[in-house]
Write a protein that holds these residues in place. Structure first.
Motif, PDB file in Angstrom:
ATOM      1  N   TRP A  26      32.033  45.830  40.198  1.00  0.00           N
ATOM      2  CA  TRP A  26      32.311  46.254  41.575  1.00  0.00           C
ATOM      3  C   TRP A  26      32.128  45.088  42.536  1.00  0.00           C
ATOM      4  CZ3 TRP A  26      34.848  50.558  41.538  1.00  0.00           C
ATOM      5  CH2 TRP A  26      34.584  51.509  40.561  1.00  0.00           C
ATOM      6  N   GLY A  27      31.199  44.211  42.210  1.00  0.00           N
ATOM      7  CA  GLY A  27      30.988  43.040  43.049  1.00  0.00           C
ATOM      8  C   GLY A  27      32.169  42.093  43.028  1.00  0.00           C
ATOM      9  N   ILE A  28      32.724  41.793  41.852  1.00  0.00           N
ATOM     10  CA  ILE A  28      33.873  40.892  41.767  1.00  0.00           C
ATOM     11  C   ILE A  28      35.084  41.521  42.433  1.00  0.00           C
ATOM     12  CG2 ILE A  28      34.678  41.708  39.512  1.00  0.00           C
ATOM     13  CD1 ILE A  28      34.704  38.052  40.715  1.00  0.00           C
ATOM     14  N   GLY A  29      35.198  42.854  42.337  1.00  0.00           N
ATOM     15  CA  GLY A  29      36.305  43.537  43.012  1.00  0.00           C
ATOM     16  C   GLY A  29      36.187  43.440  44.521  1.00  0.00           C
ATOM     17  N   ALA A  30      34.973  43.653  45.040  1.00  0.00           N
ATOM     18  CA  ALA A  30      34.756  43.571  46.488  1.00  0.00           C
ATOM     19  C   ALA A  30      34.976  42.157  47.001  1.00  0.00           C
ATOM     20  CB  ALA A  30      33.343  44.047  46.829  1.00  0.00           C
ATOM     21  N   LEU A  31      34.499  41.156  46.261  1.00  0.00           N
ATOM     22  CA  LEU A  31      34.700  39.768  46.675  1.00  0.00           C
ATOM     23  C   LEU A  31      36.182  39.396  46.668  1.00  0.00           C
ATOM     24  CD1 LEU A  31      31.701  38.186  44.755  1.00  0.00           C
ATOM     25  CD2 LEU A  31      31.977  38.247  47.247  1.00  0.00           C
ATOM     26  N   ALA A  32      36.930  39.935  45.722  1.00  0.00           N
ATOM     27  CA  ALA A  32      38.367  39.679  45.674  1.00  0.00           C
ATOM     28  C   ALA A  32      39.079  40.298  46.874  1.00  0.00           C
ATOM     29  CB  ALA A  32      38.954  40.227  44.368  1.00  0.00           C
ATOM     30  N   PRO A  40      38.005  33.261  52.920  1.00  0.00           N
ATOM     31  CA  PRO A  40      38.224  32.605  51.625  1.00  0.00           C
ATOM     32  C   PRO A  40      36.943  32.573  50.791  1.00  0.00           C
ATOM     33  CG  PRO A  40      39.158  31.308  53.428  1.00  0.00           C
ATOM     34  CD  PRO A  40      38.334  32.382  54.060  1.00  0.00           C
ATOM     35  N   VAL A  41      37.071  33.013  49.555  1.00  0.00           N
ATOM     36  CA  VAL A  41      35.966  33.030  48.609  1.00  0.00           C
ATOM     37  C   VAL A  41      36.439  32.323  47.333  1.00  0.00           C
ATOM     38  CG1 VAL A  41      34.478  34.518  47.198  1.00  0.00           C
ATOM     39  CG2 VAL A  41      35.040  35.189  49.535  1.00  0.00           C
ATOM     40  N   PRO A  42      35.574  31.502  46.700  1.00  0.00           N
ATOM     41  CA  PRO A  42      35.976  30.835  45.442  1.00  0.00           C
ATOM     42  C   PRO A  42      36.060  31.834  44.294  1.00  0.00           C
ATOM     43  CG  PRO A  42      33.673  30.382  45.911  1.00  0.00           C
ATOM     44  CD  PRO A  42      34.210  31.114  47.112  1.00  0.00           C
ATOM     45  N   ILE A  43      37.049  32.709  44.366  1.00  0.00           N
ATOM     46  CA  ILE A  43      37.119  33.839  43.446  1.00  0.00           C
ATOM     47  C   ILE A  43      37.330  33.402  42.003  1.00  0.00           C
ATOM     48  CG2 ILE A  43      39.598  34.223  43.734  1.00  0.00           C
ATOM     49  CD1 ILE A  43      36.867  36.927  43.573  1.00  0.00           C
ATOM     50  N   ASP A  44      38.074  32.313  41.776  1.00  0.00           N
ATOM     51  CA  ASP A  44      38.299  31.850  40.402  1.00  0.00           C
ATOM     52  C   ASP A  44      36.988  31.391  39.765  1.00  0.00           C
ATOM     53  OD1 ASP A  44      41.520  31.539  40.101  1.00  0.00           O
ATOM     54  OD2 ASP A  44      40.899  31.129  42.148  1.00  0.00           O
ATOM     55  N   ALA A  45      36.212  30.608  40.513  1.00  0.00           N
ATOM     56  CA  ALA A  45      34.931  30.127  40.003  1.00  0.00           C
ATOM     57  C   ALA A  45      33.969  31.293  39.764  1.00  0.00           C
ATOM     58  CB  ALA A  45      34.321  29.128  40.972  1.00  0.00           C
ATOM     59  N   LEU A  46      33.999  32.280  40.644  1.00  0.00           N
ATOM     60  CA  LEU A  46      33.127  33.443  40.481  1.00  0.00           C
ATOM     61  C   LEU A  46      33.505  34.245  39.240  1.00  0.00           C
ATOM     62  CD1 LEU A  46      32.899  34.634  44.185  1.00  0.00           C
ATOM     63  CD2 LEU A  46      31.069  33.643  42.809  1.00  0.00           C
ATOM     64  N   LEU A  47      34.806  34.399  39.020  1.00  0.00           N
ATOM     65  CA  LEU A  47      35.254  35.116  37.832  1.00  0.00           C
ATOM     66  C   LEU A  47      34.768  34.411  36.571  1.00  0.00           C
ATOM     67  CD1 LEU A  47      37.259  37.353  36.654  1.00  0.00           C
ATOM     68  CD2 LEU A  47      38.790  35.423  36.320  1.00  0.00           C
ATOM     69  N   ILE A  48      34.869  33.085  36.541  1.00  0.00           N
ATOM     70  CA  ILE A  48      34.399  32.316  35.389  1.00  0.00           C
ATOM     71  C   ILE A  48      32.904  32.561  35.169  1.00  0.00           C
ATOM     72  CG2 ILE A  48      33.951  29.974  34.568  1.00  0.00           C
ATOM     73  CD1 ILE A  48      36.608  29.160  35.855  1.00  0.00           C
ATOM     74  N   ASP A  49      32.149  32.585  36.256  1.00  0.00           N
ATOM     75  CA  ASP A  49      30.705  32.811  36.147  1.00  0.00           C
ATOM     76  C   ASP A  49      30.415  34.198  35.585  1.00  0.00           C
ATOM     77  OD1 ASP A  49      27.944  31.843  36.827  1.00  0.00           O
ATOM     78  OD2 ASP A  49      27.978  33.679  38.020  1.00  0.00           O
ATOM     79  N   TYR A  50      31.157  35.200  36.033  1.00  0.00           N
ATOM     80  CA  TYR A  50      30.976  36.559  35.501  1.00  0.00           C
ATOM     81  C   TYR A  50      31.278  36.581  34.007  1.00  0.00           C
ATOM     82  CZ  TYR A  50      30.339  39.228  39.858  1.00  0.00           C
ATOM     83  OH  TYR A  50      29.833  39.774  41.013  1.00  0.00           O
ATOM     84  N   VAL A  51      32.375  35.944  33.606  1.00  0.00           N
ATOM     85  CA  VAL A  51      32.773  35.939  32.199  1.00  0.00           C
ATOM     86  C   VAL A  51      31.740  35.217  31.339  1.00  0.00           C
ATOM     87  CG1 VAL A  51      34.518  35.109  30.566  1.00  0.00           C
ATOM     88  CG2 VAL A  51      35.237  36.132  32.729  1.00  0.00           C
ATOM     89  N   VAL A  52      31.195  34.123  31.849  1.00  0.00           N
ATOM     90  CA  VAL A  52      30.187  33.358  31.107  1.00  0.00           C
ATOM     91  C   VAL A  52      28.976  34.232  30.774  1.00  0.00           C
ATOM     92  CG1 VAL A  52      28.486  31.507  31.327  1.00  0.00           C
ATOM     93  CG2 VAL A  52      30.864  31.092  31.943  1.00  0.00           C
ATOM     94  N   HIS A  53      28.566  35.058  31.723  1.00  0.00           N
ATOM     95  CA  HIS A  53      27.360  35.869  31.535  1.00  0.00           C
ATOM     96  C   HIS A  53      27.624  37.187  30.820  1.00  0.00           C
ATOM     97  CE1 HIS A  53      25.926  33.111  34.719  1.00  0.00           C
ATOM     98  NE2 HIS A  53      24.745  33.295  34.154  1.00  0.00           N
TER      99      HIS A  53
END
Length: 215
Positions: A26-32, A40-53
């Motif tokens: 829900w957090g990644i959806g809201a940030l998107a 502007p939010v670094p959404i690509d970098a955030l997505l990578i961080d979510y996937v890593v964890h």
């Protein structure tokens, strides 16, 4: 003491990340949503961080980020729908406007999906605004943004899973080391994309141009 716009934007990003990142999908959806609609939010970098964890839910993260981006993109879309027609009609006559809209409708899905697939600094909001101006059906617009963004995020997720989280630092370091080349190459890609879409929309092969016309 004055705060520069860049510093203010950074502080807003920090606050939003602290509040929304713990919410998971829900957090990644809201940030998107925020990234596509306003700030502007670094959404690509955030997505990578979510996937890593949490690699097991990478498809869900990509899907939620894509849906969030599509929801946020409705703001420029409806702005174009509300006032874009009047903006164009001050510069071209009604007949030309109808011709432009008819040609856009023939290529509308690709004209929105392809820019949505491209990473920043592609001016995606201009295409979203144009979709509203030419009254693209909201469902088709929403679907095109979702598909384009999902493909983009999925590529990042697969690269991250395949090569590990260090790939982000490697890419970032390489970009900084060759910034001039990256900016030049990105500029060329953006120009080529704009030329392609404009040719499809205005159909220059038939000799149709877009001069400022008298009504």
């Amino acid at each position: 003491m004055k705060i520069s716009p860049v510093a203010l934007l950074h502080k807003l990003n920090v606050v939003m990340l602290a509040a929304l990142k713990p919410l998971g999908v829900w957090g990644i959806g809201a940030l998107a949503v925020i990234d596509s609609a306003a700030i502007p939010v670094p959404i690509d970098a955030l997505l990578i961080d979510y996937v890593v964890h949490d690699k097991s839910r990478f498809l869900l993260y990509c899907f939620m980020a894509a849906v969030g981006s599509a929801i946020g993109s409705l703001l420029p879309y409806y702005l174009g729908r509300a006032g874009g027609e009047l903006f164009l009609l001050k510069r071209i006559n009604r007949q030309r406007y109808e011709q432009m809209r008819d040609r856009f409708e023939k290529q509308e899905f690709l004209a929105i999906m392809i820019p949505a697939m491209m990473p920043p600094p592609t001016p995606v909001k201009l295409f979203e605004f144009a979709a509203g101006v030419f009254e693209m059906k909201m469902l088709w617009f929403f679907s095109a943004i979702c598909v384009g963004k999902f493909i983009r995020f999925l590529i990042w997720a697969i690269i991250t899973i395949t090569y590990g989280p260090a790939i982000l630092h490697t890419i970032t370091r390489a970009i900084h080391q060759h910034l001039a080349y990256v900016l030049g190459f990105s500029g060329i890609l953006i120009v080529l994309l704009l030329v392609y879409v404009l040719r499809k929309v205005f159909d220059r092969r038939r000799g149709t141009t877009l001069p400022v016309e008298e009504s």
